[in-house]
Scaffold this motif. Sequence first.
Motif, PDB file in Angstrom:
ATOM      1  N   UNK A 293       7.594  54.294 -17.764  1.00 22.80           N
ATOM      2  CA  UNK A 293       7.078  55.187 -18.933  1.00 22.80           C
ATOM      3  C   UNK A 293       7.467  56.671 -18.228  1.00 22.80           C
ATOM      4  N   UNK A 294       7.324  57.786 -19.027  1.00 22.88           N
ATOM      5  CA  UNK A 294       7.830  59.076 -18.802  1.00 22.88           C
ATOM      6  C   UNK A 294       6.940  59.664 -17.503  1.00 22.88           C
ATOM      7  N   UNK A 295       5.552  59.331 -17.686  1.00 23.36           N
ATOM      8  CA  UNK A 295       4.787  60.249 -16.705  1.00 23.36           C
ATOM      9  C   UNK A 295       5.283  59.562 -15.364  1.00 23.36           C
ATOM     10  N   UNK A 296       5.489  58.361 -15.226  1.00 23.67           N
ATOM     11  CA  UNK A 296       5.770  57.816 -13.844  1.00 23.67           C
ATOM     12  C   UNK A 296       7.156  58.362 -13.412  1.00 23.67           C
ATOM     13  N   UNK A 297       8.185  58.217 -14.264  1.00 19.62           N
ATOM     14  CA  UNK A 297       9.461  58.828 -14.019  1.00 19.62           C
ATOM     15  C   UNK A 297       9.332  60.391 -13.463  1.00 19.62           C
ATOM     16  N   UNK A 298       8.460  61.289 -14.406  1.00 16.89           N
ATOM     17  CA  UNK A 298       8.222  62.713 -13.812  1.00 16.89           C
ATOM     18  C   UNK A 298       7.513  62.694 -12.682  1.00 16.89           C
TER      19      UNK A 298
ATOM     20  N   UNK B  11       1.598  49.678  -8.802  1.00 16.59           N
ATOM     21  CA  UNK B  11       2.748  49.049  -9.254  1.00 16.59           C
ATOM     22  C   UNK B  11       3.782  49.705 -10.276  1.00 16.59           C
ATOM     23  N   UNK B  12       3.384  50.662 -11.018  1.00 16.69           N
ATOM     24  CA  UNK B  12       4.087  51.595 -11.944  1.00 16.69           C
ATOM     25  C   UNK B  12       5.386  52.239 -10.759  1.00 16.69           C
ATOM     26  N   UNK B  13       4.560  52.942  -9.935  1.00 13.96           N
ATOM     27  CA  UNK B  13       5.613  53.276  -8.874  1.00 13.96           C
ATOM     28  C   UNK B  13       6.504  52.634  -8.262  1.00 13.96           C
ATOM     29  N   UNK B  14       5.931  51.375  -7.895  1.00 11.13           N
ATOM     30  CA  UNK B  14       6.848  50.433  -7.028  1.00 11.13           C
ATOM     31  C   UNK B  14       7.812  50.002  -8.051  1.00 11.13           C
ATOM     32  N   UNK B  15       7.701  49.682  -9.071  1.00 14.33           N
ATOM     33  CA  UNK B  15       8.802  49.179 -10.154  1.00 14.33           C
ATOM     34  C   UNK B  15       9.787  50.588 -10.309  1.00 14.33           C
ATOM     35  N   UNK B  16       8.973  51.575 -10.880  1.00 11.46           N
ATOM     36  CA  UNK B  16       9.421  52.763 -11.376  1.00 11.46           C
ATOM     37  C   UNK B  16      10.562  53.461 -10.280  1.00 11.46           C
ATOM     38  N   UNK B  17      10.259  53.135  -9.044  1.00  8.30           N
ATOM     39  CA  UNK B  17      11.184  53.816  -8.059  1.00  8.30           C
ATOM     40  C   UNK B  17      12.508  52.905  -7.967  1.00  8.30           C
ATOM     41  N   UNK B  18      12.454  51.746  -8.049  1.00  7.60           N
ATOM     42  CA  UNK B  18      13.519  51.002  -8.381  1.00  7.60           C
ATOM     43  C   UNK B  18      14.473  51.334  -9.513  1.00  7.60           C
ATOM     44  N   UNK B  19      13.724  51.699 -10.591  1.00  9.92           N
ATOM     45  CA  UNK B  19      14.813  51.928 -11.835  1.00  9.92           C
ATOM     46  C   UNK B  19      15.249  53.604 -11.693  1.00  9.92           C
ATOM     47  N   UNK B  20      14.526  54.428 -11.183  1.00  8.04           N
ATOM     48  CA  UNK B  20      14.828  55.750 -10.815  1.00  8.04           C
ATOM     49  C   UNK B  20      15.965  55.870 -10.005  1.00  8.04           C
ATOM     50  N   UNK B  21      16.241  55.066  -8.925  1.00  6.21           N
ATOM     51  CA  UNK B  21      17.262  55.046  -7.856  1.00  6.21           C
ATOM     52  C   UNK B  21      18.203  54.035  -8.314  1.00  6.21           C
ATOM     53  N   UNK B  22      18.075  53.201  -8.983  1.00  5.11           N
ATOM     54  CA  UNK B  22      19.011  51.962  -9.702  1.00  5.11           C
ATOM     55  C   UNK B  22      19.133  51.158  -8.311  1.00  5.11           C
ATOM     56  N   UNK B  23      18.098  51.034  -7.504  1.00  2.00           N
ATOM     57  CA  UNK B  23      18.232  50.341  -6.110  1.00  2.00           C
ATOM     58  C   UNK B  23      17.118  49.371  -6.149  1.00  2.00           C
TER      59      UNK B  23
END
Length: 121
Positions: free
Chosen positions: A2-7, A57-69
């Motif tokens: 979600x956008x809040x996590x990305x931000x 958990x949303x940051x744990x998954x979100x950082x993987x998407x954010x970095x594509x790592x």
Amino acid sequence: MNEAVRESIKNTVESNDVVLFMKGTETMPQCGFSARVAGVLRYLSVEFKDVNVLADESVRQGIKEFSDWPTIPQLYVKGEFVGGCDIVSEMTLSGELDELLENNSISFDKQAAHKIRESNA
């Protein structure tokens, strides 16, 4: 994600010179890989922001998407994704981490960096 996590992730990465997304905290790492990267940064006297991905958990998954790592830990310097444990370890031993820190005006202990390389030669 979600956008809040990305931000939130984006703001953390952009507002801190060095950020380590890790399992646990700088003082209490919860996995060996996170402990290794945090240990290198501490040994080099690099000030960094630790983000415990186990706390959200949303940051744990979100950082993987954010970095594509796909894995954690993840190191960021001046807003740029550097890599995980293996990459940071290789960069430490090759001197590339010193170069990256110097080029970004990040203070670190050059003597400690040399000691790491000497003891791993």
